[in-house]
Design an enzyme around this catalytic site. Structure first.
Site, PDB file in Angstrom:
ATOM      1  N   SER A 247       0.542  -1.290   0.064  1.00 15.88           N
ATOM      2  CA  SER A 247      -0.378  -0.254   0.383  1.00 15.88           C
ATOM      3  C   SER A 247       0.683   0.832   0.088  1.00 15.88           C
ATOM      4  CB  SER A 247      -0.835   0.416   1.324  1.00 15.88           C
ATOM      5  OG  SER A 247      -0.436   0.441   2.494  1.00 15.88           O
ATOM      6  N   LYS A 248       0.192   2.304  -0.471  1.00 18.53           N
ATOM      7  CA  LYS A 248       0.964   3.990  -0.003  1.00 18.53           C
ATOM      8  C   LYS A 248       1.514   3.808   1.494  1.00 18.53           C
ATOM      9  CE  LYS A 248      -2.064   5.917  -3.514  1.00 18.53           C
ATOM     10  NZ  LYS A 248      -3.384   4.332  -2.958  1.00 18.53           N
ATOM     11  N   GLN A 249       0.584   3.819   2.287  1.00 17.76           N
ATOM     12  CA  GLN A 249       0.926   3.578   3.242  1.00 17.76           C
ATOM     13  C   GLN A 249       2.478   2.958   4.087  1.00 17.76           C
ATOM     14  OE1 GLN A 249      -1.965   3.021   3.258  1.00 17.76           O
ATOM     15  NE2 GLN A 249      -2.153   5.163   3.325  1.00 17.76           N
TER      16      GLN A 249
END
Length: 301
Positions: A247-249
């Site tokens: 994910s982007k996180q």
């Protein structure tokens, strides 16, 4: 088109619904490719919806980047792109319908208060999502409303997933009354996605396995709003070296659209297919559609 159409599903309509919090990465491409292939294998329409309700997380221009990536990968969508930020009136209509049913109530609890209540009742905090204990079901007792929740009916909810098989959840016990609307004006994902899928006539939802846990909540809302439930397929998510969902996180890199075949091939293999050798994107997608149809016995009667 009415926001709460109750018409039965007709021809196949699928959709890909990214959040514009950054560019697509390999994990989101897996969901996009699976959704696209399933739609094309059924001879159906494939829509793109930008889920931009969470304004603080929206990155300016990310929607244009995402659409450009899809185009570079040959994943052409049908019709106009729907943006949730333009749909507040439709969510309000659904919310008001539920409220007239007596299915919505105001809640003044903070996350800490919810955790403290569970800890006091159980002696421990369960892993993952904390089930709401129903503290405000009988009133706010003088506290200001922080959110509005759905009164979840008792009983197990069963859905049949095309990839995962039958799935059951006691939403009342495992999730509790979940949020539909926050006092800061933000609509909950669960309500918005149900309303938008119905409005767009979506018959099939193909998305990542990480959203499987949301499906029983969405089925409850569909039943209460008298909306048709789509067929669901939840495909395996991509994880990083630490086993975390990509994910982007977790620092997932953007897809390199300069090498579209490499990106598509990696997503294809993650969907548990044998490597597909193709010299260009159009040839890759045409063969991928044929193989997808063969695996899922689409068009074979």
């Amino acid at each position: 088109m009415q926001a709460l159409s109750s018409r039965p599903p007709q021809d196949y309509v699928g959709r890909f619904a990214p959040s514009p919090t950054g560019p697509l990465h390999q994990g989101s491409l897996v969901a996009a490719l699976a959704s696209y292939l399933d739609a094309r294998a059924h001879g159906g329409r494939w829509l793109v919806r930008i889920e931009d309700l969470d304004a603080p997380r929206v990155v300016d221009g990310a929607d244009r980047v995402i659409l450009g990536q899809l185009q570079a990968l040959g994943l052409a969508w049908d019709g106009e792109v729907l943006r949730q930020s333009s749909r507040h009136h439709a969510y309000r209509e659904a919310f008001d319908r539920l409220r007239r049913q007596g299915a919505v109530y105001a809640c003044g609890c903070t996350r800490k208060e919810i955790a403290d209540s569970i800890l006091h009742a159980r002696g421990y905090l369960p892993a993952g999502e904390l089930p709401y204990p129903g503290t405000c079901r009988d009133g706010l007792h003088g506290r200001p409303a922080r959110a509005w929740r759905l009164r979840v009916p008792q009983g197990r909810v069963r859905v049949v997933d095309r990839w995962m098989g039958p799935v059951e959840q006691d939403v009342a016990a495992e999730v509790g009354d979940f949020v539909l609307f926050r006092a800061d004006g933000m609509w909950a994902y669960q309500l918005a996605v149900v309303v938008d899928d119905a409005a767009q006539g979506v018959t099939d939802v193909v998305r990542g396995e990480d959203l499987l846990g949301s499906t029983p909540r969405q089925k409850i809302l569909q039943d209460m709003l008298e909306l048709p439930a789509p067929r669901w397929m939840h495909v395996p998510v991509v994880v990083n070296a630490e086993g975390q969902k990509l994910s982007k996180q977790t620092g997932a890199a953007a897809i390199d659209v300069r090498q579209p075949l490499a990106a598509l091939e990696a997503a294809w293999r993650h969907l548990q297919f044998e490597p597909l050798q193709a010299g260009e994107v159009s040839a890759f997608l045409a063969e991928a559609v044929r193989r997808w149809a063969r695996r899922w016995r689409i068009g074979t009667g």
